[in-house]
Design an enzyme around this catalytic site. Structure first.
Site, short mmCIF file in Angstrom:
data_model
loop_
_atom_site.label_atom_id
_atom_site.label_comp_id
_atom_site.label_asym_id
_atom_site.label_seq_id
_atom_site.Cartn_x
_atom_site.Cartn_y
_atom_site.Cartn_z
CB SER A 214 -0.89 0.00 1.25
OG SER A 214 -1.52 1.26 1.45
CE1 TYR A 227 -4.36 -2.20 4.64
CE2 TYR A 227 -3.35 -0.06 4.26
CZ TYR A 227 -3.87 -1.25 3.77
OH TYR A 227 -3.90 -1.47 2.42
#
Length: 361
Positions: A214, A227
């Protein structure tokens, strides 16, 4: 990276012009001092700036340079997280290109819609596999299934795409340790677990490992620590694996998508509401007192505003994953994201933290 759109090229070139003008007021003077100290002609400063500027413009404006393509016929790819989102779209995309696809689905055994849709292809090149990346047993069973199906070809598995993942949010003091463990169990340990299971097959084919990280694997953000921690781990694992696999001729690439919340449906208002309720209910009383409900609600409103944000088309991600799989010389990192996120990523990772923090926090 995927070929750049006209909009992105225009925006990035405009940014480069702005940056050049901004630096042009102070950089020449600093470089002149440096040149004098080194005993070099001061005229070299202008030449250096022009060359650097031209290189930057070429970098952002030049389409992907052709690097050759591998033969697709007879090659197989294992994709995790194919129930929905990137994985589901990728399984269909790779099948269309001619690959044999082993599509790992979490809800295959429960009659999940995503798995059903892939099974309805009724194709020898679309094989749907039950897969919970958190289960050692299911991962090993999937690896054995792939090995048995590829036994006759003797070519091994060409690529694995570790796409399965989960997302969550919450400030550090509101987030339980169990949440940190659960997110990392899927995003990081799931990636490692699957890779280790099929790596012998990948090595035999001198193939590819493609890991979905990401943009938050390169830069942190408020409310996203569980995350970010898991995705930073994916980056580190991928780098270490790339060094080790060089001897075997295996290429390891990392995909760092930007904001695709709308396209993947990974964050909805219902998810925000249920997560917010859980965070507040389970938070220690002293944390609630110190932060206050108004502060908490303000951040939850911010998360709700993200639900309809981001790119709607997943093709930039699919294009980059495909390039990592079929290019003879794939890139180490791909950044499919909107221009403002790409610019933020460059500033956050290249500027001193004091400056990047000032700009964004």
């Amino acid at each position: 990276m995927a070929p750049l759109s006209v909009f992105r090229v225009s925006l990035l070139v405009s940014f480069s012009v702005f940056l050049t003008v901004l630096l042009g007021f102070g950089l020449p003077a600093l470089l002149n001092v440096a040149m004098r100290m080194l005993g070099l002609p001061e005229t070299s400063v202008t030449e250096c700036i022009v060359v650097l500027y031209l290189l930057f413009v070429l970098y952002v404006a030049t389409p992907r340079i052709p690097r050759g393509l591998v033969e697709v016929k007879g090659k197989a790819v294992f994709v995790t997280g194919c129930d929905s989102g990137f994985g589901h779209a990728l399984a269909k995309h790779l099948h269309k290109l001619g690959f044999t696809v082993f599509a790992g689905c979490l809800f295959k055994d429960k009659g999940g819609e995503g798995a059903k849709e892939l099974e309805e292809f009724h194709s020898d090149r679309m094989k749907v596999v039950q897969l919970d990346v958190c289960s050692e047993e299911q991962v090993n069973q999937a690896a054995e299934y792939i090995k048995d199906n590829l036994k006759d070809s003797g070519s091994g598995l060409w690529a694995v795409v570790n796409n399965a993942g989960v997302s969550t949010f919450g400030e550090v003091e509101f987030t339980s340790m169990e949440t940190y463990k659960q997110v990392s169990e899927v995003n990081l340990w799931g990636t490692i677990r699957v890779t280790k299971a099929v790596l012998p097959l990948i090595r035999r084919a001198k193939g590819r490992v493609v890991n979905l990280a990401s943009m938050y694997a390169r830069m942190g953000n408020a409310l996203r620590s569980p995350y970010c921690v898991s995705k930073y781990g994916v980056e580190a694992f991928s780098d270490c694996l790339r060094y080790e696999m060089k001897t075997w001729g295996v290429k390891v690439s990392i995909i760092e998508p930007g904001n695709f919340i709308v396209a993947t449906g990974i964050l909805t208002r219902d998810v925000v509401a249920s997560t917010a309720n859980k965070l507040w209910t389970e938070a220690p009383s002293h944390v609630k007192e110190d932060y206050g409900k108004a502060h908490f609600e303000q951040h939850m409103a911010l998360m709700r505003s993200y639900c309809n944000s981001g790119q709607k088309d997943v093709s930039p991600v699919l294009d980059d994953i495909t390039d990592a799989i079929i290019s003879k010389r794939p890139y180490t990192r791909y950044n499919p994201m909107e221009p403002h996120w790409w610019i933020r990523l460059q500033l956050m990772t290249h500027l001193p933290a004091a400056l990047s923090d000032f700009f964004y926090f």
